[in-house]
Design an enzyme around this catalytic site. Sequence first.
Site, short mmCIF file in Angstrom:
data_model
loop_
_atom_site.label_atom_id
_atom_site.label_comp_id
_atom_site.label_asym_id
_atom_site.label_seq_id
_atom_site.Cartn_x
_atom_site.Cartn_y
_atom_site.Cartn_z
N ASN A 233 11.11 -12.03 2.33
CA ASN A 233 11.52 -10.63 2.25
C ASN A 233 10.70 -9.82 3.25
O ASN A 233 9.53 -10.12 3.49
CB ASN A 233 11.31 -10.07 0.84
CG ASN A 233 12.02 -8.75 0.67
OD1 ASN A 233 13.24 -8.70 0.61
ND2 ASN A 233 11.28 -7.65 0.66
N TYR B 149 6.90 -0.22 3.02
CA TYR B 149 6.25 0.50 1.91
C TYR B 149 5.15 1.36 2.52
O TYR B 149 4.55 0.96 3.50
CB TYR B 149 5.61 -0.48 0.92
CG TYR B 149 6.60 -1.47 0.35
CD1 TYR B 149 7.39 -1.13 -0.74
CD2 TYR B 149 6.77 -2.72 0.92
CE1 TYR B 149 8.31 -2.02 -1.25
CE2 TYR B 149 7.69 -3.62 0.40
CZ TYR B 149 8.47 -3.26 -0.68
OH TYR B 149 9.38 -4.13 -1.18
N ARG B 150 4.89 2.49 1.89
CA ARG B 150 3.75 3.26 2.40
C ARG B 150 2.47 2.55 1.99
O ARG B 150 2.37 1.99 0.89
CB ARG B 150 3.80 4.68 1.85
CG ARG B 150 3.47 4.78 0.38
CD ARG B 150 3.71 6.19 -0.15
NE ARG B 150 2.91 6.46 -1.32
CZ ARG B 150 3.13 7.49 -2.13
NH1 ARG B 150 4.14 8.32 -1.92
NH2 ARG B 150 2.35 7.70 -3.17
N ARG C 94 11.78 -2.92 -6.31
CA ARG C 94 11.63 -3.35 -4.92
C ARG C 94 11.32 -4.85 -4.84
O ARG C 94 10.66 -5.41 -5.72
CB ARG C 94 10.53 -2.54 -4.22
CG ARG C 94 10.83 -1.04 -4.09
CD ARG C 94 12.06 -0.75 -3.28
NE ARG C 94 12.01 -1.27 -1.91
CZ ARG C 94 11.55 -0.60 -0.85
NH1 ARG C 94 11.11 0.64 -0.99
NH2 ARG C 94 11.53 -1.15 0.35
N GLU D 83 15.73 -10.38 5.59
CA GLU D 83 15.90 -9.26 6.52
C GLU D 83 15.76 -9.69 7.98
O GLU D 83 16.38 -9.09 8.86
CB GLU D 83 14.91 -8.14 6.20
CG GLU D 83 15.28 -7.27 4.99
CD GLU D 83 14.90 -7.86 3.64
OE1 GLU D 83 14.23 -8.93 3.63
OE2 GLU D 83 15.26 -7.28 2.60
N ASP E 240 5.86 12.70 0.87
CA ASP E 240 6.88 11.66 1.07
C ASP E 240 8.24 12.28 1.39
O ASP E 240 8.36 13.49 1.58
CB ASP E 240 6.94 10.75 -0.18
CG ASP E 240 7.25 9.31 0.19
OD1 ASP E 240 8.20 9.08 0.95
OD2 ASP E 240 6.55 8.39 -0.29
#
Length: 473
Positions: A150, A154-155, A172, A214, A263
Site C-alpha cells: 500500500n 498521511y500528515r 485508512r 498504488e 488541515d
Amino acid sequence: MVFADLREFLRCLEEQGELARVHVEVEKDHEIGAICRKVNDHAGPGLLFEKVRGYSVPLACNLLGTKKRFAMALGTSDGALTEEWLRRTSLPPINPVLISRGACQENIFVGDGLDLLKMFPIPIWNELDGGPFITLPIVISRDPETGIRNAAMYRLQVHERNKLGILMAPYRHTEIHRGKASAEGRGLPVAIAIGTDPAVALAALAPLPFGVDEFAMAGALRGEPVEVVRCKTVDLEVPATAEIVLEGEILVGETKEEGPYGDFTGYYGAKVKRPVVEIKAITHRDNPIYHGLYNGRPPTEEQIIRGLPIEMDIARQCPLPGIRKINLTMGGCGAFNCVVSIEKQFEGYGKMIAMAVLGTWGARFVKTLIIVDDDIDPFDWNQVEWALATRVQPHRDVEIIRDVVGCILDPSLPLQERQSGRSRTSKMIIDATKYDAAEFEVPCQPRQDVMEEVTREWAKYGIGVPSGSSRLP
Ligand code: MN
C-alpha cells in the site's frame, strides 16, 4: 509524456511558465506558509524556494495547485483530464519493475545520529501547528497477511530528530496494516518517499479500494512501470528516483500527542495521541529537493490534489450509468460537498444514483450530495442554485441518512468522536432533478432559430461581450 522524476516535472512547469523560483532567503517556519497562503488564494504558480535559511536543500511546493498543473502531471490537459483518468485507470495495472540501483540511494545514512530537522527544511506552516509537518510523504507498507503493498499520503509531524507522529483514520489502509502487525505484537515497517514523479504521488492520493497496489496504478496512469529499488533496512521497495526516502517502522504500543495541524478542512483539529514512526535510515539523491504542500482552508493545493482524484474515481467506482459531470467543490474542501449531473433514465433515478454515489469508497467524505439534470453545469454555482431554487421541494427531494462513517477531521462532529476515531456523520441527498420531467415546465429562452442567427451575426451589434458566453448557446 511520462516524467521520470520530480526534476523533470519541475523543468516542464518552468518551460510552461508555471513555476516561480524564489531567489531570496526565506525562513522555513511561518514565512513559507504565509507566502503559500497568498499564492493559493490567487491560484498562483508552483514555487521553488531556492534558499531556505539554515539549509542547503531547496523546497518545492504548490506544484499541483491548479487543475491545469494536475493535468500536466499526467501529461494531459485540463479539458481531457477526467476522460484520460478514466481511460488509464480502466487499463490493467502495470506492476513496478525492480532495479538494482536507484538515484534515491546516492546518499545513505543509517543508525544513530539521524536528524531529519537538520537535514531537510520541514516547515511549520500555520500559526498554531504543533511543530513541523511533512505534508507530501508517500507512506509505503506491506499487508502483514497478504504481502500486498500500500502507498498513501498521511500528515507526519516531526516530534524529534528521528520520530514522527502519523495521523491515520481507522478506515485508512496503512492503519489496517498497522492493526494486523500490532495484533501480533510487532511494529509495521514503513518507507516514506518524498519528491517523486507526480503520477506516483497522485496514485497514492487516489481513493483506491483496499488491496489495490498504488504503484501498479501509478504505472497505469503513466503508461510505463514505476521503477523501484529495495530499501536498505526494511523489506520494502521505493520509487528509484525519489528525492528523499525515510526508512523505519510504526512502533508497537507507542503513541504521542500529534497535532494541532491546519488541515484541508481549514481548521486545526484536536491534539490526539497517535502512533509514532521511528526513522532508522535516510537515503537521498545528490542535491535533493524537498517537496512540501501548504494546507489550509480552501482554496489550496490540498483541495485540488484531494478532490480531483476523488471526483474522477467516483465516476469510475459508481455502478450505475448516467453520470455526466461531478464537481467535488473547492469551497466544500474538495471532500464534503458534491454536485453530480445525470441523464435521468426514469423518475426516481436521481435518488437511486445518489445512493450509488454515496456507496462508493471515493465518496466516503461527501456529506451534501446534490443531483442535477444534465442541462445544469455542476461547475456553475448559479446554475446549481437555480436548480435548487426551482426544482426542489425539501419535504420531497431531501433525504438524510444518519450515522455513516464520518471524517475524523470534520470540525462539525463532536470532539469525542473525532478523538476516538469513531466518528459518524449524517449525509444529505438533494435531488434537484425535475420532478415528473415529462410534465415539468420548460425553461424560458428566446426563439432558438433567432438565437442561432444572432450568434452568427454577433459582431455587427458591436456590443463587445463574447458570442460564446453561456447566455448565448
Ligand atoms: Mn490503498
